[in-house]
Design a protein around this motif. Sequence first.
Motif, PDB file in Angstrom:
ATOM      1  N   LEU A  69       2.915  99.457  41.259  1.00  0.00           N
ATOM      2  CA  LEU A  69       4.292  99.514  41.750  1.00  0.00           C
ATOM      3  C   LEU A  69       4.454 100.627  42.773  1.00  0.00           C
ATOM      4  O   LEU A  69       5.118 100.446  43.805  1.00  0.00           O
ATOM      5  CB  LEU A  69       5.254  99.718  40.579  1.00  0.00           C
ATOM      6  CG  LEU A  69       6.735  99.718  40.927  1.00  0.00           C
ATOM      7  CD1 LEU A  69       7.156  98.414  41.587  1.00  0.00           C
ATOM      8  CD2 LEU A  69       7.577  99.970  39.676  1.00  0.00           C
ATOM      9  N   ARG A  70       3.851 101.768  42.512  1.00  0.00           N
ATOM     10  CA  ARG A  70       3.904 102.872  43.489  1.00  0.00           C
ATOM     11  C   ARG A  70       3.265 102.439  44.808  1.00  0.00           C
ATOM     12  O   ARG A  70       3.785 102.741  45.893  1.00  0.00           O
ATOM     13  CB  ARG A  70       3.199 104.109  42.937  1.00  0.00           C
ATOM     14  CG  ARG A  70       3.966 104.815  41.834  1.00  0.00           C
ATOM     15  CD  ARG A  70       3.190 106.019  41.314  1.00  0.00           C
ATOM     16  NE  ARG A  70       2.989 106.999  42.373  1.00  0.00           N
ATOM     17  CZ  ARG A  70       3.863 107.967  42.671  1.00  0.00           C
ATOM     18  NH1 ARG A  70       4.998 108.063  42.009  1.00  0.00           N
ATOM     19  NH2 ARG A  70       3.594 108.830  43.623  1.00  0.00           N
ATOM     20  N   LEU A  71       2.132 101.735  44.718  1.00  0.00           N
ATOM     21  CA  LEU A  71       1.475 101.250  45.925  1.00  0.00           C
ATOM     22  C   LEU A  71       2.373 100.267  46.667  1.00  0.00           C
ATOM     23  O   LEU A  71       2.483 100.313  47.901  1.00  0.00           O
ATOM     24  CB  LEU A  71       0.142 100.592  45.573  1.00  0.00           C
ATOM     25  CG  LEU A  71      -0.601  99.905  46.728  1.00  0.00           C
ATOM     26  CD1 LEU A  71      -0.922 100.894  47.850  1.00  0.00           C
ATOM     27  CD2 LEU A  71      -1.882  99.248  46.221  1.00  0.00           C
ATOM     28  N   ALA A  72       3.031  99.381  45.939  1.00  0.00           N
ATOM     29  CA  ALA A  72       3.924  98.414  46.582  1.00  0.00           C
ATOM     30  C   ALA A  72       5.051  99.117  47.334  1.00  0.00           C
ATOM     31  O   ALA A  72       5.457  98.678  48.420  1.00  0.00           O
ATOM     32  CB  ALA A  72       4.500  97.460  45.536  1.00  0.00           C
ATOM     33  N   HIS A  73       5.543 100.218  46.808  1.00  0.00           N
ATOM     34  CA  HIS A  73       6.568 100.996  47.512  1.00  0.00           C
ATOM     35  C   HIS A  73       5.996 101.630  48.785  1.00  0.00           C
ATOM     36  O   HIS A  73       6.674 101.670  49.818  1.00  0.00           O
ATOM     37  CB  HIS A  73       7.134 102.080  46.598  1.00  0.00           C
ATOM     38  CG  HIS A  73       8.244 101.607  45.719  1.00  0.00           C
ATOM     39  ND1 HIS A  73       9.564 101.630  46.106  1.00  0.00           N
ATOM     40  CD2 HIS A  73       8.227 101.076  44.465  1.00  0.00           C
ATOM     41  CE1 HIS A  73      10.318 101.148  45.130  1.00  0.00           C
ATOM     42  NE2 HIS A  73       9.531 100.802  44.122  1.00  0.00           N
ATOM     43  N   VAL A  74       4.773 102.124  48.704  1.00  0.00           N
ATOM     44  CA  VAL A  74       4.129 102.684  49.897  1.00  0.00           C
ATOM     45  C   VAL A  74       3.973 101.606  50.966  1.00  0.00           C
ATOM     46  O   VAL A  74       4.226 101.840  52.154  1.00  0.00           O
ATOM     47  CB  VAL A  74       2.755 103.294  49.524  1.00  0.00           C
ATOM     48  CG1 VAL A  74       1.973 103.672  50.787  1.00  0.00           C
ATOM     49  CG2 VAL A  74       2.940 104.518  48.642  1.00  0.00           C
ATOM     50  N   LEU A  75       3.550 100.415  50.551  1.00  0.00           N
ATOM     51  CA  LEU A  75       3.413  99.297  51.484  1.00  0.00           C
ATOM     52  C   LEU A  75       4.759  98.937  52.104  1.00  0.00           C
ATOM     53  O   LEU A  75       4.852  98.675  53.315  1.00  0.00           O
ATOM     54  CB  LEU A  75       2.843  98.075  50.754  1.00  0.00           C
ATOM     55  CG  LEU A  75       1.462  98.216  50.130  1.00  0.00           C
ATOM     56  CD1 LEU A  75       1.110  96.971  49.329  1.00  0.00           C
ATOM     57  CD2 LEU A  75       0.398  98.491  51.178  1.00  0.00           C
ATOM     58  N   ALA A  76       5.803  98.920  51.286  1.00  0.00           N
ATOM     59  CA  ALA A  76       7.137  98.592  51.790  1.00  0.00           C
ATOM     60  C   ALA A  76       7.627  99.656  52.773  1.00  0.00           C
ATOM     61  O   ALA A  76       8.253  99.332  53.792  1.00  0.00           O
ATOM     62  CB  ALA A  76       8.115  98.442  50.622  1.00  0.00           C
ATOM     63  N   TRP A  89      14.921  96.675  46.075  1.00  0.00           N
ATOM     64  CA  TRP A  89      14.930  96.266  44.672  1.00  0.00           C
ATOM     65  C   TRP A  89      13.483  96.132  44.214  1.00  0.00           C
ATOM     66  O   TRP A  89      12.607  95.779  45.004  1.00  0.00           O
ATOM     67  CB  TRP A  89      15.617  94.914  44.498  1.00  0.00           C
ATOM     68  CG  TRP A  89      17.014  94.809  45.026  1.00  0.00           C
ATOM     69  CD1 TRP A  89      18.182  94.907  44.305  1.00  0.00           C
ATOM     70  CD2 TRP A  89      17.421  94.538  46.373  1.00  0.00           C
ATOM     71  NE1 TRP A  89      19.270  94.729  45.115  1.00  0.00           N
ATOM     72  CE2 TRP A  89      18.841  94.495  46.406  1.00  0.00           C
ATOM     73  CE3 TRP A  89      16.737  94.340  47.577  1.00  0.00           C
ATOM     74  CZ2 TRP A  89      19.572  94.262  47.558  1.00  0.00           C
ATOM     75  CZ3 TRP A  89      17.456  94.106  48.742  1.00  0.00           C
ATOM     76  CH2 TRP A  89      18.867  94.063  48.717  1.00  0.00           C
ATOM     77  N   TRP A  90      13.229  96.379  42.935  1.00  0.00           N
ATOM     78  CA  TRP A  90      11.852  96.236  42.450  1.00  0.00           C
ATOM     79  C   TRP A  90      11.824  96.026  40.945  1.00  0.00           C
ATOM     80  O   TRP A  90      12.807  96.255  40.240  1.00  0.00           O
ATOM     81  CB  TRP A  90      11.019  97.456  42.827  1.00  0.00           C
ATOM     82  CG  TRP A  90      11.471  98.746  42.212  1.00  0.00           C
ATOM     83  CD1 TRP A  90      11.103  99.287  41.014  1.00  0.00           C
ATOM     84  CD2 TRP A  90      12.386  99.694  42.796  1.00  0.00           C
ATOM     85  NE1 TRP A  90      11.727 100.480  40.800  1.00  0.00           N
ATOM     86  CE2 TRP A  90      12.513 100.764  41.885  1.00  0.00           C
ATOM     87  CE3 TRP A  90      13.096  99.749  43.993  1.00  0.00           C
ATOM     88  CZ2 TRP A  90      13.335 101.867  42.134  1.00  0.00           C
ATOM     89  CZ3 TRP A  90      13.912 100.834  44.244  1.00  0.00           C
ATOM     90  CH2 TRP A  90      14.024 101.882  43.335  1.00  0.00           C
ATOM     91  N   ALA A  91      10.650  95.585  40.474  1.00  0.00           N
ATOM     92  CA  ALA A  91      10.454  95.345  39.042  1.00  0.00           C
ATOM     93  C   ALA A  91       8.970  95.345  38.735  1.00  0.00           C
ATOM     94  O   ALA A  91       8.130  95.071  39.604  1.00  0.00           O
ATOM     95  CB  ALA A  91      11.073  94.009  38.625  1.00  0.00           C
ATOM     96  N   MET A  95       9.127  83.501  46.879  1.00  0.00           N
ATOM     97  CA  MET A  95       9.648  83.534  45.515  1.00  0.00           C
ATOM     98  C   MET A  95       9.000  84.541  44.580  1.00  0.00           C
ATOM     99  O   MET A  95       9.628  84.956  43.599  1.00  0.00           O
ATOM    100  CB  MET A  95       9.500  82.140  44.889  1.00  0.00           C
ATOM    101  CG  MET A  95      10.303  81.055  45.581  1.00  0.00           C
ATOM    102  SD  MET A  95      10.139  79.452  44.729  1.00  0.00           S
ATOM    103  CE  MET A  95       8.501  78.940  45.292  1.00  0.00           C
ATOM    104  N   ALA A  96       7.756  84.934  44.831  1.00  0.00           N
ATOM    105  CA  ALA A  96       7.027  85.730  43.846  1.00  0.00           C
ATOM    106  C   ALA A  96       7.729  87.043  43.517  1.00  0.00           C
ATOM    107  O   ALA A  96       7.927  87.381  42.341  1.00  0.00           O
ATOM    108  CB  ALA A  96       5.609  85.992  44.345  1.00  0.00           C
ATOM    109  N   ALA A  97       8.114  87.802  44.539  1.00  0.00           N
ATOM    110  CA  ALA A  97       8.792  89.072  44.289  1.00  0.00           C
ATOM    111  C   ALA A  97      10.191  88.876  43.707  1.00  0.00           C
ATOM    112  O   ALA A  97      10.545  89.518  42.707  1.00  0.00           O
ATOM    113  CB  ALA A  97       8.832  89.910  45.563  1.00  0.00           C
ATOM    114  N   GLY A 153       6.955  93.365  41.710  1.00  0.00           N
ATOM    115  CA  GLY A 153       7.652  92.836  42.877  1.00  0.00           C
ATOM    116  C   GLY A 153       8.511  93.899  43.531  1.00  0.00           C
ATOM    117  O   GLY A 153       9.191  94.665  42.836  1.00  0.00           O
ATOM    118  N   VAL A 154       8.464  93.958  44.857  1.00  0.00           N
ATOM    119  CA  VAL A 154       9.327  94.844  45.637  1.00  0.00           C
ATOM    120  C   VAL A 154       9.964  94.019  46.745  1.00  0.00           C
ATOM    121  O   VAL A 154       9.279  93.261  47.444  1.00  0.00           O
ATOM    122  CB  VAL A 154       8.553  96.028  46.246  1.00  0.00           C
ATOM    123  CG1 VAL A 154       9.442  96.813  47.215  1.00  0.00           C
ATOM    124  CG2 VAL A 154       8.041  96.953  45.155  1.00  0.00           C
TER     125      VAL A 154
END
Length: 266
Positions: free
Chosen positions: A8-15, A129-131, A219-221, A118-119
Amino acid sequence: MSDYHDDLRLAHVLADAADATTMERFKALDLKVETKPDMTPVSEADKAAEELIRGHLQRARPRDAILGEEYGVEGTGPRRWVVDPIDGTKNYVRGVPVWATLISLMEAGEGGYRPVVGVVSAPALGRRWWAAKGAGAFTGRSLTSASRLHVSKVEHIRDASFAYSSLTGWEAQGRLDGFMDLTRAVWRTRGYGDFWPYMMVAEGSVDICAEPELSLWDMAAPAIVVQEAGGSFTGLDGRDGPHSGNAAASNGLLHHELLGYLNQRY
């Protein structure tokens, strides 16, 4: 969140990286836009954002597969990152701020791949938003500055707010009559479009939403954000998750009726 905290932290960095890229070109007068074979637009920002995300993932998660809207699938294995660099490209190229980068991690399991992280990042709206699986859904500026999301408690379709993208596609599937019946049965309808209705279902400001034609990266995120907020996310066929080529999302209490109208059982 321990199992997926690092992802999840990585997904935030990517975002964060994607947001910087997409915002730099948003409303640019010299933005380059092409038409793909399916007659949908793709901008240079779509391609740049996906390339950037892929590059980060190849360095940070070299064993994971990647599926993106613009460059397809790369790699194999039980973990797959699914990316839509700009969900809402038509809005993006016209200067409408309703668009977002969607990033999800899916894991193989019984019944196929399921989203576990998901982000959804909409920088022009100043929203994210994220989960993560089993950890709830949130919105805010960062992991440490966030509010937990909860779907609404509306129990009757006559009191429901229904959001959708457009009328396109419903008639081709033979669902237009059911769709129109639903719009007459609910309290309120709005065509917000793309990722946003799903996030509003997760927030509890919208009760039901649906789209007739979607891809996995659309849809995935949103699916895991809605589900972790306590809602339901299925295909129009009732199949759980983001694999049906279309979507219906709700607070859970209204899901049976939502599917009933769209499948013309009412």
